[in-house]
Design a protein around this motif. Structure first.
Motif, mmCIF file in Angstrom:
data_model
loop_
_atom_site.group_PDB
_atom_site.id
_atom_site.type_symbol
_atom_site.label_atom_id
_atom_site.label_comp_id
_atom_site.label_asym_id
_atom_site.label_seq_id
_atom_site.Cartn_x
_atom_site.Cartn_y
_atom_site.Cartn_z
ATOM 1 N N VAL A 90 -36.802 -14.295 5.115
ATOM 2 C CA VAL A 90 -38.136 -14.823 4.812
ATOM 3 C C VAL A 90 -38.048 -16.335 4.584
ATOM 4 O O VAL A 90 -38.942 -17.088 5.000
ATOM 5 C CB VAL A 90 -38.742 -14.122 3.581
ATOM 6 N N THR A 91 -36.971 -16.774 3.931
ATOM 7 C CA THR A 91 -36.767 -18.215 3.717
ATOM 8 C C THR A 91 -36.694 -18.951 5.049
ATOM 9 O O THR A 91 -37.304 -20.010 5.228
ATOM 10 C CB THR A 91 -35.469 -18.462 2.925
ATOM 11 N N TRP A 92 -35.932 -18.400 6.000
ATOM 12 C CA TRP A 92 -35.818 -18.999 7.339
ATOM 13 C C TRP A 92 -37.192 -19.131 7.985
ATOM 14 O O TRP A 92 -37.530 -20.177 8.559
ATOM 15 C CB TRP A 92 -34.910 -18.127 8.199
ATOM 16 N N LEU A 93 -38.020 -18.083 7.864
ATOM 17 C CA LEU A 93 -39.371 -18.105 8.437
ATOM 18 C C LEU A 93 -40.235 -19.177 7.768
ATOM 19 O O LEU A 93 -40.940 -19.937 8.439
ATOM 20 C CB LEU A 93 -40.028 -16.732 8.284
ATOM 21 N N LYS A 135 -42.637 -24.785 7.742
ATOM 22 C CA LYS A 135 -42.707 -25.914 6.819
ATOM 23 C C LYS A 135 -43.452 -25.592 5.524
ATOM 24 O O LYS A 135 -44.263 -26.369 5.036
ATOM 25 C CB LYS A 135 -43.337 -27.131 7.500
ATOM 26 N N ILE A 136 -43.159 -24.432 4.960
ATOM 27 C CA ILE A 136 -43.677 -24.065 3.633
ATOM 28 C C ILE A 136 -42.638 -24.491 2.602
ATOM 29 O O ILE A 136 -41.479 -24.082 2.674
ATOM 30 C CB ILE A 136 -43.948 -22.555 3.540
ATOM 31 N N ASN A 137 -43.050 -25.331 1.649
ATOM 32 C CA ASN A 137 -42.096 -25.806 0.648
ATOM 33 C C ASN A 137 -41.956 -24.820 -0.502
ATOM 34 O O ASN A 137 -42.649 -23.804 -0.552
ATOM 35 C CB ASN A 137 -42.478 -27.204 0.137
ATOM 36 N N ALA A 138 -41.059 -25.131 -1.422
ATOM 37 C CA ALA A 138 -40.736 -24.193 -2.511
ATOM 38 C C ALA A 138 -41.940 -23.905 -3.402
ATOM 39 O O ALA A 138 -42.190 -22.753 -3.773
ATOM 40 C CB ALA A 138 -39.583 -24.748 -3.342
ATOM 41 N N ASN A 139 -42.697 -24.948 -3.758
ATOM 42 C CA ASN A 139 -43.852 -24.747 -4.647
ATOM 43 C C ASN A 139 -44.921 -23.878 -3.987
ATOM 44 O O ASN A 139 -45.526 -23.014 -4.637
ATOM 45 C CB ASN A 139 -44.454 -26.101 -5.039
ATOM 46 N N LEU A 140 -45.160 -24.110 -2.703
ATOM 47 C CA LEU A 140 -46.148 -23.287 -1.991
ATOM 48 C C LEU A 140 -45.671 -21.844 -1.887
ATOM 49 O O LEU A 140 -46.468 -20.905 -2.010
ATOM 50 C CB LEU A 140 -46.406 -23.861 -0.596
ATOM 51 N N VAL A 167 -37.300 -16.380 -2.603
ATOM 52 C CA VAL A 167 -37.477 -17.320 -1.496
ATOM 53 C C VAL A 167 -37.712 -18.745 -1.993
ATOM 54 O O VAL A 167 -37.131 -19.700 -1.461
ATOM 55 C CB VAL A 167 -38.639 -16.875 -0.581
ATOM 56 N N ASP A 168 -38.568 -18.913 -3.017
ATOM 57 C CA ASP A 168 -38.865 -20.279 -3.480
ATOM 58 C C ASP A 168 -37.606 -20.991 -3.948
ATOM 59 O O ASP A 168 -37.390 -22.174 -3.668
ATOM 60 C CB ASP A 168 -39.952 -20.283 -4.556
#
Length: 610
Positions: free
Chosen positions: A404-407, A412-417, A457-458
């Motif tokens: 999921v992190t790779w996706l 371009k989804i950052n940690a906070n989002l 993931v975050d």
């Protein structure tokens, strides 16, 4: 790198000097194919060290009509040039460039912003400071890199919510070569006196009025003060000059060194200053500098080594400095100033650092090259050791989280989002349990298990991108609190409304509402007590939340009742086989026992010598 577009508003004074040095360096750099500049056609210098065809002037005044017109002009120019980087200089230019990107995609363009002095650090009302800070904080969301020109700027920007992970410190720098040519200088210099120079705009920020009032009230027989500059924001300003003060007017930057060369010292009485380019111009020309104790100025000067610092709240300190000036001492201090300049404030030094930050900004993360193994390898050994204590996390949740992190990184989804998304999914998953029906309960259980994956993931994203923040940790904690608060309450409501379970309480289904509420309290209450103990007692050490010291008993409890433990797959099994009510009763007992144990351990661990 291929193309870079610099955008300014009123490019004059310090901003002009900065831009001139940056443009000259970048024009000759192998890193760029093309360097462009856009700026206001009014109140701006016209000579720049790049091709004239690459310079674009836009019609501009500081009013809404012209600001909107400038936005449209710059947006069209960006679409036409297609730069890799847009480097924005000063506050209003920052507004003109960045606001349109809230309504359209930046594509692959990187926005670099240098405020050249934050607006919220000016001398103004607290209300305006908060407003300016809020505007800059919002605009920062469409900014890839923020360049601060002093420690003062960097430290105070953090207080106003400017993201520290996008902020960098690069001191201003100017060319080392001195362009001295006294031919044509019509200036009467009395070498028997101390010749003091003021350089800057004739406005409130630069503090010229303070200096003139001091010279009106005090006669300094051994000092001759010269003024270089002009009004920029208020062109109709009238100066009443004492007889020992002489106005030279605005001087071209290519001639300014000749005037510095004739002086003994330079004075900078600014009320606020993001950096103070005049200071390093003076140092370059072997001149000590007298500065106020405002803004970044004190960090540039070492008292009585290469200049003097006076207290703006106590102008008698400036009076004493002026009265005690000595030509021989000023000359020695000027030599020290030059050494500092060569060490810290040269154009080459500044530009090399800027290009290094450009490259880092452009590189970002090459998403197409990201591998699952890269994400997995970014997990610290200490974190892996902690994960091993939790069977469900180590063997199922963490491996799933890497995919999921790779996706997320690909889109371009950052940690906070990612944390916000997990929070929303966790709350939806809890509340979707409430309606009666197997389908709702199944979807709810799946979403809750997905929340656990996203909760990993975050952290994965933050570690992989090396972009961590206190706000991110706050969001992560908030997500956990949301989840633990609502989950068991919603399960209690679900069982209360459902008709499909064996009922150990008969018709007294209200008991499930009580059990759900109490279980939620049991999960959250020990955390609150532990947090209070940490807040009140500096030497308090928690025995229940520090996983490094967990024994077998704690590990069993973590696996059975932990937020990311077996309670999540068991909930899915309970929904499928229709014993959610038994699940709730079981975890009411488990969390109740854990809450009592944790509370006792916390009370015992609290220092008794307070």
């Amino acid at each position: 790198m291929k193309k870079i577009l610099h955008v300014g508003e009123y490019v004059k004074g310090g901003v002009y000097t900065y831009l001139y040095n940056v443009l000259r360096y970048q024009k000759n750099s192998e890193e760029f194919d093309s360097v462009f500049l856009a700026l206001s056609d009014s109140k701006s210098e016209k000579e720049f060290p790049i091709c004239k065809n690459n310079i674009f002037f836009y019609k501009y005044k500081r009013n809404p009509f012209y600001i909107i017109k400038a936005m449209l002009f710059i947006k069209r120019l960006i679409n036409q040039i297609q730069p890799d980087i847009v480097h924005v200089h000063s506050t209003f230019a920052g507004i003109i460039v960045r606001i349109p990107f809230f309504f359209c995609s930046k594509k692959n363009i990187k926005i670099v912003y240098c405020p050249h002095g934050w607006s919220f650090l000016m001398e103004t009302s607290n209300l305006k400071k908060r407003l300016y800070g809020l505007i800059e904080k919002i605009l920062a969301y469409r900014t890839d890199l923020i360049l601060n020109i002093s420690k003062h700027e960097l430290v105070n920007s953090k207080k106003y919510g400017i993201p520290i992970n996008r902020s960098e410190l690069i001191y201003n720098g100017i060319e080392e070569h001195r362009n001295i040519n006294n031919v044509g200088l019509e200036l009467e210099i009395d070498s028997s006196k101390i010749n003091l120079l003021f350089v800057g705009r004739f406005d409130r920020q630069k503090g010229l009025d303070i200096l003139l009032r001091l010279f009106e009230k005090n006669y300094f027989p051994n000092i001759q003060l010269f003024l270089i500059g002009a009004a920029v924001l208020n062109e109709n300003i009238n100066l009443n000059l004492p007889h020992h003060v002489k106005k030279i007017g605005w001087v071209s930057p290519k001639n300014i060194d000749s005037y510095y060369n004739l002086m003994d010292a330079v004075i900078v009485p600014s009320r606020w200053e993001g950096f103070g380019l005049v200071v390093i111009e003076a140092m370059k020309n072997y001149k000590p500098v007298i500065v106020s104790n405002r803004g970044a100025l004190p960090e540039l000067i070492k008292e009585e080594q290469d200049g003097y610092i006076f207290d703006m709240e106590n102008l008698s300190s400036l009076e004493q400095i002026l009265k005690n000036l000595n030509k021989n001492k000023l000359k020695k201090m000027g030599e020290n100033a030059r050494k500092k300049f060569e060490l810290e404030f040269t154009s080459d030094n500044m530009n090399k650092k800027i290009i290094k930050k450009y490259k880092k900004c452009l590189a970002g993360i090459k998403m197409e090259k990201i591998k699952i193994d890269d994400i997995r390898n970014s997990l610290p050994k200490e974190k892996i050791k902690i994960d091993k204590m939790d069977i469900w996390v180590y063997y199922v949740i963490r491996p799933l989280s890497f995919f999921v992190t790779w996706l997320f990184l690909k889109v371009k989804i950052n940690a906070n989002l990612a944390t916000i998304i997990s929070m929303i999914i966790g709350v939806i998953g809890s509340f979707i349990f409430i309606p009666n029906g197997f389908f709702f309960h199944l979807i709810g259980a799946i979403l809750i298990n997905l929340w656990i994956v996203l909760d990993c993931v975050d952290g994965n994203i933050a570690r992989f991108t090396k972009k961590t923040s206190t706000f991110g940790m706050f969001l992560d904690g908030l997500s956990g609190y949301f989840f633990t608060t609502f989950l068991y309450i919603c399960i209690g409501l679900s069982v209360f409304f459902s008709q499909n379970y064996y009922e150990p309480f008969g018709e007294q289904k209200w008991v499930y509402l009580l059990l759900g509420s109490l279980t939620s309290i049991f999960t959250i209450f020990p955390r609150l007590v532990d947090h209070k103990a940490h807040t009140l007692f500096s030497n308090y050490t928690s025995e229940t939340t520090n996983r490094k010291d967990y024994g077998l008993f704690h590990i069993i409890g973590l696996n059975i009742a932990g937020m990311a433990g077996l309670c999540n797959p068991l909930l899915l099994i309970a929904v499928i086989f229709k014993f959610t009510n038994i699940y709730l009763i079981f975890y009411f007992v488990i969390h109740g026992l854990i809450a009592c144990y944790s509370l006792v351990k916390t009370i015992k661990s609290v220092p008794k010598d307070y």
